[in-house]
Design a protein around this motif. Structure first.
Motif, PDB file in Angstrom:
ATOM      1  N   GLU A 260       5.470  -4.455   9.102  1.00 55.78           N
ATOM      2  CA  GLU A 260       4.319  -4.264   8.471  1.00 55.78           C
ATOM      3  C   GLU A 260       3.962  -2.603   8.492  1.00 55.78           C
ATOM      4  O   GLU A 260       3.059  -2.056   7.801  1.00 55.78           O
ATOM      5  CB  GLU A 260       3.043  -4.834   9.458  1.00 55.78           C
ATOM      6  CG  GLU A 260       3.162  -6.114   9.456  1.00 55.78           C
ATOM      7  CD  GLU A 260       2.074  -6.943  10.432  1.00 55.78           C
ATOM      8  OE1 GLU A 260       1.168  -7.451   9.706  1.00 55.78           O
ATOM      9  OE2 GLU A 260       2.384  -7.044  11.396  1.00 55.78           O
ATOM     10  N   GLU A 261       4.534  -1.931   9.318  1.00 51.56           N
ATOM     11  CA  GLU A 261       4.211  -0.379   9.519  1.00 51.56           C
ATOM     12  C   GLU A 261       4.802   0.269   8.255  1.00 51.56           C
ATOM     13  O   GLU A 261       4.397   1.059   7.724  1.00 51.56           O
ATOM     14  CB  GLU A 261       4.864   0.186  10.916  1.00 51.56           C
ATOM     15  CG  GLU A 261       4.592   1.760  10.822  1.00 51.56           C
ATOM     16  CD  GLU A 261       3.350   2.301  10.829  1.00 51.56           C
ATOM     17  OE1 GLU A 261       2.957   3.369  10.206  1.00 51.56           O
ATOM     18  OE2 GLU A 261       2.590   1.226  11.078  1.00 51.56           O
ATOM     19  N   THR A 262       6.156  -0.281   7.739  1.00 53.64           N
ATOM     20  CA  THR A 262       6.536   0.372   6.639  1.00 53.64           C
ATOM     21  C   THR A 262       5.737  -0.009   5.256  1.00 53.64           C
ATOM     22  O   THR A 262       5.678   0.895   4.505  1.00 53.64           O
ATOM     23  CB  THR A 262       8.104  -0.268   6.257  1.00 53.64           C
ATOM     24  OG1 THR A 262       8.784  -0.069   7.624  1.00 53.64           O
ATOM     25  CG2 THR A 262       8.522   0.298   5.126  1.00 53.64           C
TER      26      THR A 262
ATOM     27  N   ASP B 291      13.895   5.990   4.479  1.00 53.20           N
ATOM     28  CA  ASP B 291      13.830   5.113   5.658  1.00 53.20           C
ATOM     29  C   ASP B 291      14.920   4.252   5.726  1.00 53.20           C
ATOM     30  O   ASP B 291      15.089   3.103   4.894  1.00 53.20           O
ATOM     31  CB  ASP B 291      12.615   4.168   5.528  1.00 53.20           C
ATOM     32  CG  ASP B 291      12.471   3.413   6.798  1.00 53.20           C
ATOM     33  OD1 ASP B 291      13.488   2.864   7.565  1.00 53.20           O
ATOM     34  OD2 ASP B 291      11.167   3.190   7.228  1.00 53.20           O
TER      35      ASP B 291
ATOM     36  N   ARG C  87       2.734  -0.349   5.515  1.00 58.16           N
ATOM     37  CA  ARG C  87       1.238   0.554   5.510  1.00 58.16           C
ATOM     38  C   ARG C  87       1.635   1.863   5.054  1.00 58.16           C
ATOM     39  O   ARG C  87       0.983   2.566   4.550  1.00 58.16           O
ATOM     40  CB  ARG C  87       0.910   0.493   7.041  1.00 58.16           C
ATOM     41  CG  ARG C  87      -0.052  -0.835   7.386  1.00 58.16           C
ATOM     42  CD  ARG C  87      -0.671  -0.653   8.810  1.00 58.16           C
ATOM     43  NE  ARG C  87       0.206  -0.315   9.500  1.00 58.16           N
ATOM     44  CZ  ARG C  87       0.555  -1.414  10.534  1.00 58.16           C
ATOM     45  NH1 ARG C  87      -0.054  -2.664  10.245  1.00 58.16           N
ATOM     46  NH2 ARG C  87       1.384  -1.229  11.459  1.00 58.16           N
ATOM     47  N   ARG C  88       2.980   2.442   5.522  1.00 55.18           N
ATOM     48  CA  ARG C  88       3.346   3.745   5.020  1.00 55.18           C
ATOM     49  C   ARG C  88       3.331   3.745   3.614  1.00 55.18           C
ATOM     50  O   ARG C  88       2.956   4.958   2.870  1.00 55.18           O
ATOM     51  CB  ARG C  88       4.737   4.016   5.568  1.00 55.18           C
ATOM     52  CG  ARG C  88       4.799   4.399   7.161  1.00 55.18           C
ATOM     53  CD  ARG C  88       6.099   4.901   7.734  1.00 55.18           C
ATOM     54  NE  ARG C  88       6.409   5.819   6.877  1.00 55.18           N
ATOM     55  CZ  ARG C  88       7.852   6.057   6.631  1.00 55.18           C
ATOM     56  NH1 ARG C  88       8.847   5.256   7.008  1.00 55.18           N
ATOM     57  NH2 ARG C  88       8.259   7.219   5.826  1.00 55.18           N
ATOM     58  N   LEU C  89       4.031   2.921   2.949  1.00 49.54           N
ATOM     59  CA  LEU C  89       4.203   3.044   1.540  1.00 49.54           C
ATOM     60  C   LEU C  89       2.697   2.916   0.863  1.00 49.54           C
ATOM     61  O   LEU C  89       2.385   3.876  -0.181  1.00 49.54           O
ATOM     62  CB  LEU C  89       4.861   1.739   0.994  1.00 49.54           C
ATOM     63  CG  LEU C  89       6.447   1.723   1.368  1.00 49.54           C
ATOM     64  CD1 LEU C  89       6.853   0.255   0.878  1.00 49.54           C
ATOM     65  CD2 LEU C  89       7.109   2.665   0.334  1.00 49.54           C
TER      66      LEU C  89
ATOM     67  N   ALA D  50      -0.031   3.971   2.136  1.00 47.57           N
ATOM     68  CA  ALA D  50      -0.617   5.066   2.544  1.00 47.57           C
ATOM     69  C   ALA D  50      -0.399   6.278   1.653  1.00 47.57           C
ATOM     70  O   ALA D  50      -1.192   7.211   1.077  1.00 47.57           O
ATOM     71  CB  ALA D  50      -0.812   5.316   3.999  1.00 47.57           C
ATOM     72  N   ALA D  51       0.918   6.431   1.279  1.00 39.54           N
ATOM     73  CA  ALA D  51       1.501   7.561   0.653  1.00 39.54           C
ATOM     74  C   ALA D  51       0.957   7.427  -0.948  1.00 39.54           C
ATOM     75  O   ALA D  51       0.745   8.282  -1.636  1.00 39.54           O
ATOM     76  CB  ALA D  51       3.070   7.407   0.620  1.00 39.54           C
TER      77      ALA D  51
ATOM     78  N   SER E 153      -2.647   8.457  -1.287  1.00 41.25           N
ATOM     79  CA  SER E 153      -2.798   9.605  -1.165  1.00 41.25           C
ATOM     80  C   SER E 153      -2.165  10.698  -2.139  1.00 41.25           C
ATOM     81  O   SER E 153      -2.526  11.990  -2.152  1.00 41.25           O
ATOM     82  CB  SER E 153      -2.188  10.241   0.382  1.00 41.25           C
ATOM     83  OG  SER E 153      -0.846  10.300   0.300  1.00 41.25           O
TER      84      SER E 153
ATOM     85  N   ILE F  17      10.136   7.950  -0.312  1.00 42.51           N
ATOM     86  CA  ILE F  17      10.262   8.091   1.173  1.00 42.51           C
ATOM     87  C   ILE F  17      11.713   7.411   1.815  1.00 42.51           C
ATOM     88  O   ILE F  17      12.128   6.535   1.268  1.00 42.51           O
ATOM     89  CB  ILE F  17       9.113   7.240   1.778  1.00 42.51           C
ATOM     90  CG1 ILE F  17       7.741   7.770   1.435  1.00 42.51           C
ATOM     91  CG2 ILE F  17       9.441   7.316   3.466  1.00 42.51           C
ATOM     92  CD1 ILE F  17       6.548   6.974   1.908  1.00 42.51           C
TER      93      ILE F  17
ATOM     94  N   LEU G  11      11.171   3.264  -1.280  1.00 43.58           N
ATOM     95  CA  LEU G  11      12.128   3.803  -0.369  1.00 43.58           C
ATOM     96  C   LEU G  11      13.580   4.286  -0.891  1.00 43.58           C
ATOM     97  O   LEU G  11      13.704   3.735  -1.958  1.00 43.58           O
ATOM     98  CB  LEU G  11      12.314   2.542   0.916  1.00 43.58           C
ATOM     99  CG  LEU G  11      11.129   2.329   1.831  1.00 43.58           C
ATOM    100  CD1 LEU G  11      11.545   1.475   2.846  1.00 43.58           C
ATOM    101  CD2 LEU G  11      10.509   3.588   2.217  1.00 43.58           C
TER     102      LEU G  11
END
Length: 306
Positions: A110-112, A182, A114-116, A118-119, A122, A180, A130
């Protein structure tokens, strides 16, 4: 479970997910790749857990049992390739953002996701994807602006007379993308060697406990994040201060007490605190008893009068 979830609000903070799970898996000898288990869970269910925050999740494949509700779609004709599959899935979404995933990502979390997202939110990019350790794009581990995907899919369909058989690079080459790196989350399982590597990694010392807890929660249908350190400390104290078999039974009773109280992580922590205090009192009594018959507790002992 195959019931599906209704689309959510299409506001800018809402996202959908499209999971492509209908490939032929030729490098696996035609095996049912989404159903291959890593850590006791099918690869598809692992991916669905990672994108569980989506308002609507569409799996493009033949229907099967899944651990959480999804919508189902199929490209026409079946096997027409990733662009046709993506188009079929996208037609059942409505959010401004969409996470696009393959069904063979054992370490996606889930954190990955969220990172995608959020990026993407923004920047002015049309997508964020990725890259793997060799710098290769992974367009099926990505978040996109839905409007951009629809625009380019329509353009490619018009140019080529359809989307069947077209490679993903035609789509990603037409989009403004951010990347990104990862190396873990981007790991996908194309071969049996990949499957073996994934199964070995989750059993490494630094990963096995988190993997096991996630698998148990998924299997039991529990959506509860608790401080596992508290429970491990409790198990240690029960084993050390009472008797070794007390450890698993005490942690079970703590969980049961929290459930009876209809509480969340705070209820688990409070029950663990009480059980830990009890284990310490139990130990203190044992120490007092071992000092001899009639001995006064340490706190009550008095110096000789002289």
């Amino acid at each position: 479970m195959t019931a599906y979830q209704a689309p959510g609000d299409s506001g800018v903070d809402v996202h959908d997910a499209v999971v492509l799970a209908g490939g032929a898996a030729r490098r696996l000898g035609g095996a049912d790749k989404p159903g291959v288990r890593v850590g006791g869970r099918p690869l598809l269910d692992r991916v669905l857990a990672a994108c569980s925050s989506a308002a609507t999740t569409v799996v493009v494949a033949d229907r099967r049992a899944t651990a959480r509700p999804v919508l189902w779609a199929r490209e026409d004709p079946p096997g027409a390739g990733p662009l046709a599959a993506l188009d079929a899935g996208l037609r059942q979404t409505s959010a401004a953002y969409v996470v696009v995933l393959s069904a063979d990502l054992p370490f996606l979390d889930e954190e990955t996701v969220r990172r995608l997202l959020a990026a993407l939110r923004s920047t002015d990019s049309e997508g964020v994807l990725l890259t793997d350790p060799d710098g290769r794009d992974q367009p099926l581990v990505a978040a996109y602006r839905s409007a951009a995907l629809r625009r380019e899919l329509a353009a490619l369909g018009a140019e080529h007379g359809g989307l069947a058989g077209l490679p993903l690079r035609l789509l990603t080459g037409a989009l403004d993308l951010t990347r990104i790196t990862d190396p873990v989350a981007s790991f996908d399982c194309d071969t049996w060697d990949d499957i073996a590597a994934a199964r070995a990694r989750i059993r490494e010392h630094g990963h096995v406990l988190d993997e096991w807890i996630s698998a148990v929660k998924e299997e039991l249908g529990i959506d509860l994040d608790v401080d596992t350190g508290i429970l491990l400390d409790l198990a240690r104290d029960a084993a050390h201060n009472v008797t070794r078999p007390a450890a698993p039974l005490t942690t079970f009773l703590v969980g049961y007490a929290a459930a009876q109280a209809k509480g969340g992580p705070e209820a688990v922590a409070e029950a663990a605190r009480k059980a830990t205090a009890l284990a310490l009192r139990w130990s203190e009594e044992a120490e007092e008893a071992s000092s001899g018959p009639g001995a006064a507790p340490a706190a009550e002992a008095r110096p000789d009068a002289g």
